[in-house]
Design a protein around this motif. Structure first.
Motif, PDB file in Angstrom:
ATOM      1  N   LYS A   1     -23.775  55.162  51.645  1.00 39.45           N
ATOM      2  CA  LYS A   1     -22.873  55.636  50.592  1.00 39.45           C
ATOM      3  C   LYS A   1     -22.618  57.132  50.755  1.00 39.45           C
ATOM      4  CE  LYS A   1     -23.743  54.429  46.305  1.00 39.45           C
ATOM      5  NZ  LYS A   1     -24.235  54.435  44.926  1.00 39.45           N
ATOM      6  N   SER A   2     -23.649  57.887  51.062  1.00 34.68           N
ATOM      7  CA  SER A   2     -23.485  59.330  51.257  1.00 34.68           C
ATOM      8  C   SER A   2     -22.538  59.616  52.410  1.00 34.68           C
ATOM      9  CB  SER A   2     -24.833  59.986  51.533  1.00 34.68           C
ATOM     10  OG  SER A   2     -25.677  59.859  50.428  1.00 34.68           O
ATOM     11  N   TYR A   3     -22.682  58.857  53.486  1.00 30.95           N
ATOM     12  CA  TYR A   3     -21.807  59.042  54.647  1.00 30.95           C
ATOM     13  C   TYR A   3     -20.367  58.715  54.290  1.00 30.95           C
ATOM     14  CZ  TYR A   3     -19.675  58.169  59.178  1.00 30.95           C
ATOM     15  OH  TYR A   3     -18.829  58.181  60.244  1.00 30.95           O
TER      16      TYR A   3
ATOM     17  N   PHE B   1     -14.382  62.498  51.037  1.00 40.35           N
ATOM     18  CA  PHE B   1     -14.153  63.846  50.533  1.00 40.35           C
ATOM     19  C   PHE B   1     -13.485  64.711  51.599  1.00 40.35           C
ATOM     20  CE2 PHE B   1     -15.659  68.203  49.513  1.00 40.35           C
ATOM     21  CZ  PHE B   1     -14.965  68.349  48.341  1.00 40.35           C
ATOM     22  N   TYR B   2     -13.942  64.577  52.846  1.00 40.54           N
ATOM     23  CA  TYR B   2     -13.329  65.319  53.944  1.00 40.54           C
ATOM     24  C   TYR B   2     -11.857  64.942  54.086  1.00 40.54           C
ATOM     25  CZ  TYR B   2     -12.314  67.060  58.589  1.00 40.54           C
ATOM     26  OH  TYR B   2     -11.737  67.704  59.636  1.00 40.54           O
ATOM     27  N   ARG B   3     -11.559  63.651  53.981  1.00 43.04           N
ATOM     28  CA  ARG B   3     -10.167  63.205  54.064  1.00 43.04           C
ATOM     29  C   ARG B   3      -9.349  63.791  52.918  1.00 43.04           C
ATOM     30  NH1 ARG B   3      -7.612  57.135  54.498  1.00 43.04           N
ATOM     31  NH2 ARG B   3      -5.484  57.842  54.182  1.00 43.04           N
ATOM     32  N   PHE B   4      -9.923  63.787  51.711  1.00 44.84           N
ATOM     33  CA  PHE B   4      -9.253  64.365  50.545  1.00 44.84           C
ATOM     34  C   PHE B   4      -8.912  65.831  50.799  1.00 44.84           C
ATOM     35  CE2 PHE B   4      -9.809  66.865  46.637  1.00 44.84           C
ATOM     36  CZ  PHE B   4      -8.800  66.337  45.852  1.00 44.84           C
TER      37      PHE B   4
END
Length: 79
Positions: free
Chosen positions: A33-35, A41-44
């Motif tokens: 889940k963390s990954y 988030f990086y994509r966002f």
């Protein structure tokens, strides 16, 4: 009709859950889940940076600008 949609939705949910479990393999659920959340988030951030830079370039008069199409060298200047 709505009952059919609910059944289809439940089947889709089960299928997605099964695929996620297969992809996760032996990795702990929390680590997985963390990954995944980190990647989302990086994509966002990436999409928002692209939209921001495209908007600013458009306002500056460069309407054909598209940050996503720049080479890595050219994109580094925008970062």
């Amino acid at each position: 009709m709505s009952n059919t949609k609910e059944i289809e939705r439940a089947e889709l949910h089960k299928t997605i859950w099964r695929i996620a479990n297969d992809l996760r393999g032996s990795v702990d659920g929390w680590d997985f889940k963390s990954y995944v959340l980190g990647m989302l988030f990086y994509r966002f951030l990436s999409e928002n940076l692209t939209n921001y830079l495209n908007t600013q370039e458009c306002r500056a008069g460069n309407e054909d600008f598209n940050y996503a199409l720049l080479s890595d060298e050219e994109a580094e200047y925008g970062r």
